[in-house]
Design an enzyme around this catalytic site. Sequence first.
Site, PDB file in Angstrom:
ATOM      1  N   GLU A 179      40.443  39.440  42.651  1.00  0.00           N
ATOM      2  CA  GLU A 179      41.702  39.896  42.044  1.00  0.00           C
ATOM      3  C   GLU A 179      41.668  41.410  41.793  1.00  0.00           C
ATOM      4  O   GLU A 179      41.179  41.859  40.764  1.00  0.00           O
ATOM      5  CB  GLU A 179      41.951  39.157  40.717  1.00  0.00           C
ATOM      6  CG  GLU A 179      43.241  39.590  40.039  1.00  0.00           C
ATOM      7  CD  GLU A 179      43.509  38.887  38.703  1.00  0.00           C
ATOM      8  OE1 GLU A 179      42.632  38.164  38.202  1.00  0.00           O
ATOM      9  OE2 GLU A 179      44.599  39.079  38.156  1.00  0.00           O
ATOM     10  N   LYS A 221      43.880  37.438  45.116  1.00  0.00           N
ATOM     11  CA  LYS A 221      44.878  37.370  44.035  1.00  0.00           C
ATOM     12  C   LYS A 221      45.367  38.779  43.738  1.00  0.00           C
ATOM     13  O   LYS A 221      44.824  39.480  42.892  1.00  0.00           O
ATOM     14  CB  LYS A 221      44.255  36.724  42.786  1.00  0.00           C
ATOM     15  CG  LYS A 221      45.157  36.717  41.577  1.00  0.00           C
ATOM     16  CD  LYS A 221      44.668  35.768  40.494  1.00  0.00           C
ATOM     17  CE  LYS A 221      45.501  35.893  39.243  1.00  0.00           C
ATOM     18  NZ  LYS A 221      45.263  34.816  38.268  1.00  0.00           N
TER      19      LYS A 221
HETATM   20  P1  13P Z   1      49.245  37.092  34.729  1.00  0.00           P
HETATM   21  O1  13P Z   1      49.956  36.170  35.662  1.00  0.00           O
HETATM   22  O2  13P Z   1      49.683  36.982  33.299  1.00  0.00           O
HETATM   23  O3  13P Z   1      49.183  38.500  35.236  1.00  0.00           O
HETATM   24  O4  13P Z   1      47.744  36.583  34.645  1.00  0.00           O
HETATM   25  C1  13P Z   1      47.065  36.292  35.800  1.00  0.00           C
HETATM   26  C2  13P Z   1      45.638  36.548  35.605  1.00  0.00           C
HETATM   27  O5  13P Z   1      44.833  35.680  35.826  1.00  0.00           O
HETATM   28  C3  13P Z   1      45.223  37.888  35.154  1.00  0.00           C
HETATM   29  O6  13P Z   1      43.849  38.061  35.389  1.00  0.00           O
END
Ligand code: 13P
Length: 339
Positions: A179, A221
């Site tokens: 991510e 992500k």
């Molecule tokens: P949000 O969808 O609130 O951005 O959170 C996703 C997430 O896992 C952040 O690390």
Amino acid sequence: MDDTVLNQVAVKLSEAPKGILAADESTNTITKRFSDINVESSFENRRKYRELLFKTKELNKFISGVILYDETIRQSTSENIPFGKFLNEIGIMPGIKVDTGAIPIFPSSPEKVTEGIDGLGERLKEYKNLGAVFTKWRAIIDIDENNKVPSDYAIDLNSFNLARYARIVQNHGLVPIVEPEVLMDGSHDINKCYEVTSKTQRSLFKHLNNQEVSLNGILLKPNMVISGKKCAKQASISEVASMTVKCLKENVPDEVPGIVFLSGGQSNELATEHLNEMNKSYTDLPWNLSFSYGRALQQPTLVSWQGNDQNIASSQEALYKRSKLNSSATNGEYSRDLE
Ligand code: 13P
């Protein structure tokens, strides 16, 4: 687990009509969310809240996996079933956030690096025993007003750590969700977000290749390519969809099975509309496009709950509704009338 099994898990997590519920808020973050609704952030209230989420009836029709936090994966339902076991039993794959948070790169730096590589292998063995089949690591890339941030160094350092994490996780037979989040705070426009997101994804895949990470056994992500929250001109839904897809096409290899977006502070409805537009208008993409939302799935549930047992049913209905709408968006079948 061999590469084929990792690939099967990654496909299953991201395949329409399902997506991921991110419920991996650290104690600090969930404490902030609870304080917005005047609920004390005690060990038991955090357990109760997560139990409420996971016990939502038929959640498994729309949700393929849930990302847990270290404390949560050690907690249990009120019947004493550990959450990891409970989720596996209802057909939802448990995952675990394994980074330990972000700190300034050096004391006066405005930029952050995400930590958690030390001892990761040992922690993964424990998490596997607690039922986890996938993991998450979040890197944060900020955009400032005067174009000094992000530095190339911050992007490189965070990409290196994301790739190192992914390599270690695959060595232990779990699927890594990588991510790299370019934050939407700030007044930058969508073009600036595109430029930084593209550079970040390019750097990430260079490092994933350097560490010989199996790209067919990861999930990406990312943030969507979007205007900064404080930007006077907010890009339209079709612009967000087209620039996000353009950025992904330029940087993400076809072998990656799925892309599961974060919501990053978008409104619940916009997060759903953007995902829907991509799946409706771009049907020939090599990857599954789905969601791994935290706030955009949970926000109405938190507001409805208020820490009161009498509100459990209505707050579960709120989670059911957002999960169902985002599920429709994975097939490009959502519309505002469904709200
Ligand atoms: P949000 O969808 O609130 O951005 O959170 C996703 C997430 O896992 C952040 O690390």
